[in-house]
Write a protein that holds these residues in place. Structure first.
Motif, PDB file in Angstrom:
ATOM      1  N   ILE A   1      18.022  31.900   2.956  1.00  0.00           N
ATOM      2  CA  ILE A   1      19.512  32.046   3.411  1.00  0.00           C
ATOM      3  C   ILE A   1      19.994  32.517   1.950  1.00  0.00           C
ATOM      4  N   SER A   2      21.319  33.526   2.825  1.00  0.00           N
ATOM      5  CA  SER A   2      22.285  33.753   1.451  1.00  0.00           C
ATOM      6  C   SER A   2      23.142  33.440   1.027  1.00  0.00           C
ATOM      7  N   CYS A   3      23.196  33.548  -0.031  1.00  0.00           N
ATOM      8  CA  CYS A   3      24.784  32.231  -0.632  1.00  0.00           C
ATOM      9  C   CYS A   3      25.648  32.526  -0.378  1.00  0.00           C
ATOM     10  N   ASN A   4      25.755  33.538   0.840  1.00  0.00           N
ATOM     11  CA  ASN A   4      27.656  34.081   1.702  1.00  0.00           C
ATOM     12  C   ASN A   4      26.751  33.916   2.521  1.00  0.00           C
ATOM     13  N   SER A   5      26.647  33.076   3.186  1.00  0.00           N
ATOM     14  CA  SER A   5      26.366  32.929   4.791  1.00  0.00           C
ATOM     15  C   SER A   5      27.066  31.785   4.855  1.00  0.00           C
ATOM     16  N   ASN A   6      27.867  31.986   5.929  1.00  0.00           N
ATOM     17  CA  ASN A   6      28.580  31.119   6.900  1.00  0.00           C
ATOM     18  C   ASN A   6      28.219  29.793   7.747  1.00  0.00           C
ATOM     19  N   LYS A   7      27.092  28.985   7.207  1.00  0.00           N
ATOM     20  CA  LYS A   7      26.741  27.575   7.590  1.00  0.00           C
ATOM     21  C   LYS A   7      27.451  27.241   9.039  1.00  0.00           C
ATOM     22  N   LYS A   8      28.934  27.181   8.337  1.00  0.00           N
ATOM     23  CA  LYS A   8      29.462  26.374   9.740  1.00  0.00           C
ATOM     24  C   LYS A   8      29.620  27.486  11.024  1.00  0.00           C
ATOM     25  N   GLN A   9      29.458  28.011  11.072  1.00  0.00           N
ATOM     26  CA  GLN A   9      29.058  29.163  12.091  1.00  0.00           C
ATOM     27  C   GLN A   9      27.873  29.257  12.847  1.00  0.00           C
ATOM     28  N   PRO A  10      28.002  29.241  14.598  1.00  0.00           N
ATOM     29  CA  PRO A  10      26.562  28.596  15.141  1.00  0.00           C
ATOM     30  C   PRO A  10      25.684  30.187  15.254  1.00  0.00           C
ATOM     31  N   ASN A  11      24.181  29.984  15.203  1.00  0.00           N
ATOM     32  CA  ASN A  11      24.165  31.211  15.289  1.00  0.00           C
ATOM     33  C   ASN A  11      23.744  31.300  16.621  1.00  0.00           C
ATOM     34  N   SER A  12      23.880  32.850  16.738  1.00  0.00           N
ATOM     35  CA  SER A  12      23.804  33.269  17.729  1.00  0.00           C
ATOM     36  C   SER A  12      22.615  33.799  18.957  1.00  0.00           C
ATOM     37  N   ASN A  13      21.847  33.576  17.866  1.00  0.00           N
ATOM     38  CA  ASN A  13      20.767  33.319  18.705  1.00  0.00           C
ATOM     39  C   ASN A  13      20.206  32.150  19.117  1.00  0.00           C
ATOM     40  N   PRO A  14      20.614  31.585  20.955  1.00  0.00           N
ATOM     41  CA  PRO A  14      20.539  30.347  21.387  1.00  0.00           C
ATOM     42  C   PRO A  14      18.851  29.691  21.176  1.00  0.00           C
ATOM     43  N   THR A  15      17.389  30.666  20.706  1.00  0.00           N
ATOM     44  CA  THR A  15      16.605  29.596  21.206  1.00  0.00           C
ATOM     45  C   THR A  15      15.984  29.821  19.034  1.00  0.00           C
ATOM     46  N   SER A  16      16.913  30.171  18.328  1.00  0.00           N
ATOM     47  CA  SER A  16      17.115  30.368  17.017  1.00  0.00           C
ATOM     48  C   SER A  16      16.863  28.777  15.970  1.00  0.00           C
ATOM     49  N   ILE A  17      16.232  28.756  15.139  1.00  0.00           N
ATOM     50  CA  ILE A  17      16.528  26.708  14.243  1.00  0.00           C
ATOM     51  C   ILE A  17      17.328  26.766  13.886  1.00  0.00           C
ATOM     52  N   ASP A  18      18.377  25.680  14.358  1.00  0.00           N
ATOM     53  CA  ASP A  18      19.566  25.631  13.690  1.00  0.00           C
ATOM     54  C   ASP A  18      19.077  24.773  11.815  1.00  0.00           C
ATOM     55  N   LEU A  19      18.953  25.936  10.623  1.00  0.00           N
ATOM     56  CA  LEU A  19      18.174  25.638   9.385  1.00  0.00           C
ATOM     57  C   LEU A  19      19.046  24.161   8.674  1.00  0.00           C
ATOM     58  N   SER A  20      20.249  24.254   9.465  1.00  0.00           N
ATOM     59  CA  SER A  20      20.882  23.608   8.699  1.00  0.00           C
ATOM     60  C   SER A  20      20.416  21.529   8.930  1.00  0.00           C
ATOM     61  N   THR A  21      20.350  21.509  10.352  1.00  0.00           N
ATOM     62  CA  THR A  21      19.831  20.492  10.940  1.00  0.00           C
ATOM     63  C   THR A  21      18.295  20.008  10.784  1.00  0.00           C
ATOM     64  N   GLN A  22      17.520  21.066  10.686  1.00  0.00           N
ATOM     65  CA  GLN A  22      16.369  21.117  10.324  1.00  0.00           C
ATOM     66  C   GLN A  22      15.811  20.498   8.747  1.00  0.00           C
ATOM     67  N   TRP A  23      16.845  20.770   7.963  1.00  0.00           N
ATOM     68  CA  TRP A  23      16.717  20.853   6.563  1.00  0.00           C
ATOM     69  C   TRP A  23      17.103  19.140   6.048  1.00  0.00           C
ATOM     70  N   VAL A  24      18.326  18.902   7.223  1.00  0.00           N
ATOM     71  CA  VAL A  24      18.664  17.220   6.942  1.00  0.00           C
ATOM     72  C   VAL A  24      18.144  16.195   7.568  1.00  0.00           C
ATOM     73  N   ASP A  25      17.322  17.218   8.245  1.00  0.00           N
ATOM     74  CA  ASP A  25      16.308  15.648   9.400  1.00  0.00           C
ATOM     75  C   ASP A  25      15.017  15.697   8.613  1.00  0.00           C
ATOM     76  N   SER A  26      14.760  16.905   8.038  1.00  0.00           N
ATOM     77  CA  SER A  26      13.379  16.820   7.084  1.00  0.00           C
ATOM     78  C   SER A  26      13.555  15.813   6.154  1.00  0.00           C
ATOM     79  N   LEU A  27      14.768  15.830   5.329  1.00  0.00           N
ATOM     80  CA  LEU A  27      15.053  15.053   4.270  1.00  0.00           C
ATOM     81  C   LEU A  27      15.078  13.234   4.692  1.00  0.00           C
ATOM     82  N   TYR A  28      16.337  13.491   5.506  1.00  0.00           N
ATOM     83  CA  TYR A  28      16.616  12.234   5.767  1.00  0.00           C
ATOM     84  C   TYR A  28      15.028  11.277   6.133  1.00  0.00           C
TER      85      TYR A  28
END
Length: 568
Positions: free
Chosen positions: A16-43
């Motif tokens: 993931i690019s350091c400059n990516s805007n993670k607060k913006q929803p992904n335009s692809n509805p089938t794509s994985i929400d990387l933030s949610t996946q990272w958070v859930d994997s840890l939690y």
């Protein structure tokens, strides 16, 4: 969860690019929400102790011995604390310590700092920017945005993810002992515009901002580090004034809010309950009525406004139950973690409540690029933190802040190399060398500062004009000038043409009668740049561009300023 799993999770999303805007929803509805996946994997792989540890950011110092660093390492390894807030020290030491601490933490640590006027607020060998009150005098908000951006770059270079700034308290009480020049001023709209500019600059560099001190510390006359101050306003007044900047900043996406240690009877019915322990203030007002979705931090829990109320551990639990997400500067992390775990196991705290805060914290870590943590490069660190842009921004800010508030009979500007006899009188406890040297380069000036009171009166009869420089050693101090200096200025101005330049807060002029003083310049700070630019203004080489960020008197209210440019 073991260290290898964290590394593997991080590496999966390392592209993931350091400059990516993670607060913006992904335009692809089938794509994985990387933030949610990272958070859930840890939690989902954390023990209860590891989860509760994430709630704590502990004070760290890079100028202390191995006992302190050993203590911090123990809290990281055995109690799994979520972050550190660094205080005094050196940037190279801090970088080295951060790298060591991060290396032993199962989940990347959130690193914070109080950098209201840059890293120099806490660290030596770093650049300082003007105090907020000085910035409040500037009409061009883009200057403040650029300063926020550069502070963001400095923070990021040092591995800092959250800056506990800006202060958005509206300093309507000039005798406020703890806020003062940390505030942008007295006007809620000006404070808000400056805070938004600073926040947008800071967060554009991926460093999270945190507005403080909720619900408003600007009209208090005691210090929450020592006691519990009271804000006596009605809830209508608080909603209209103190909460105004928060509402605007929430719409602009500020990442965090710090809740103060205040007694606010207008918002909380229980007498003497500190605001950060008030469910009504933290949850009902901040989270529900104002709909703030970001991270909620307590102010430092070692401050007497907090520590006097409950015992360590008990106060942390009460703060969490009130709705805070992150507990700052706890006095006893092991005891506090144990208390919250016990409350969870007895169903006093629900899984929903715990996961709500922990996942917010982990999401914020993702947004600060901690999903792809890299050690801080120590080589060239000091050079990177002290580039020419830092000095240039400070100069630009001071150049736009200095304020002319009086120019009777067009006493300013003075003419360079004129035949007028001009004396210079230094008052205050600060250095005057830069200012005196600057005005001496422009005309013949005699320094009379060392004369006795009796000799001074006789000597000054020889001069056409007197430049009085009031130089304060600590520009943060807002108290009025001494009675001795006040009386001297007032007496001199009755019989002489006096130009007063104040290298201190405008509040220092509160008790001084300026009726007979021909020229008055407020320079706000006793820095090299403020001294040089003030000299330029006195001799017409540049214009005073600022306006008062807070009132001196009815004659000189907030936003007051004047120009030396004479209209035909």
């Amino acid at each position: 969860m073991n260290k290898f799993l964290v590394i593997s999770v991080i590496s999966v999303f390392g592209f993931i690019s350091c400059n990516s805007n993670k607060k913006q929803p992904n335009s692809n509805p089938t794509s994985i929400d990387l933030s949610t996946q990272w958070v859930d994997s840890l939690y989902n792989n954390m023990s209860l102790k590891e989860k509760v540890g994430q709630l704590f950011m502990v004070a760290a110092y890079s100028n202390r011995d191995s006992i302190h660093t050993g203590f911090i390492k123990n809290l990281i390894q055995d109690y799994h604390i979520g972050g550190l807030i660094f205080f005094q020290g050196n940037p190279v030491n801090q970088a080295n310590q951060t790298n060591k601490y991060q290396a032993i933490s199962k989940v990347p640590l959130f690193i914070g700092v109080d950098g209201e006027w840059g890293l120099n607020m806490r660290l030596d060998s770093t650049s300082k920017y003007p105090y907020n009150m000085t910035l409040g005098a500037i009409k061009q908000n883009h200057v403040i945005e650029r300063i926020g951006k550069q502070i963001g770059k400095d923070c990021k270079r040092l591995g800092i993810h959250i800056n506990f700034a800006p202060v958005v308290d509206i300093n309507t009480n000039p005798k406020n002992p703890i806020i003062g020049v940390r505030s942008f001023g007295e006007d809620k709209i000006n404070v808000t515009k400056k805070a938004i500019a600073f926040t947008e600059g800071l967060q554009s560099e991926g460093v999270l901002a945190c507005a403080k001190h909720f619900p408003g510390h600007g009209d208090t006359d005691t210090d929450s580090h020592k006691t519990l101050p009271t804000v006596s306003f009605t809830k209508e007044r608080i909603d209209s004034v103190e909460l105004y900047p928060y509402k605007q900043l929430f719409n602009k996406g500020i990442a965090g809010v710090m809740v103060a240690h205040l007694n606010v009877p207008g918002l909380e019915q229980e007498n003497g309950l500190p605001s950060f322990l008030s469910h009504q203030i933290v949850t009902n007002v901040l989270k529900e009525r104002l709909a703030f979705k970001g991270l909620i931090f307590t102010d430092a829990l070692n401050m007497k406004g907090a520590a006097n109320y409950k015992e360590p551990g008990d106060i942390d639990l009460a703060a969490f139950k009130a709705g805070n997400d992150v507990l700052l500067f706890t006095e006893d992390a092991p005891k506090a973690i144990s208390k919250i775990m016990e409350a969870y196991n007895t169903n006093e705290i629900t899984e929903e409540r715990l996961s709500h805060s922990i996942k917010k914290i982990l999401t914020a870590k993702f947004n600060a690029d901690l999903n792809q943590f890299k050690p801080i490069a120590v080589n060239n660190l000091l050079n990177d933190l002290n580039k020419g842009i830092n000095d240039a921004l400070y100069e630009e800010a001071i150049n736009n802040a200095i304020t002319l508030i009086k120019n009777d009979d067009a006493v300013l500007p003075l003419q360079k190399k004129s035949n007028e006899k001009i004396a210079f009188l230094k008052l205050g406890d600060g250095g005057d060398e830069t200012f005196l040297n600057a005005i001496k380069l422009k005309t013949n000036v005699t320094d009379v500062s060392n004369l006795s009171q009796k000799n001074l009166s006789n000597e000054l009869k020889k001069y056409d004009k007197i430049i009085v420089g009031y130089h304060r050693l600590n520009s943060r101090i807002t108290k009025a000038i001494s009675n001795k200096d006040r009386m001297l200025i007032e007496n001199l101005s009755k019989n002489h043409k006096v130009i007063l330049t104040v290298f201190a807060s405008q509040y220092s002029l509160q008790n001084l009668s300026l009726e007979n003083v021909e020229g008055v310049i407020v320079s706000y700070e006793n820095s090299e740049w403020a001294n040089n630019i003030s000299a330029q203004i006195i001799f017409g080489e540049t214009e005073a561009k600022g306006e008062l960020p807070a009132s001196i008197s009815k004659t000189f209210p907030m936003h007051y300023s004047m120009s030396m440019i004479q209209n035909d």
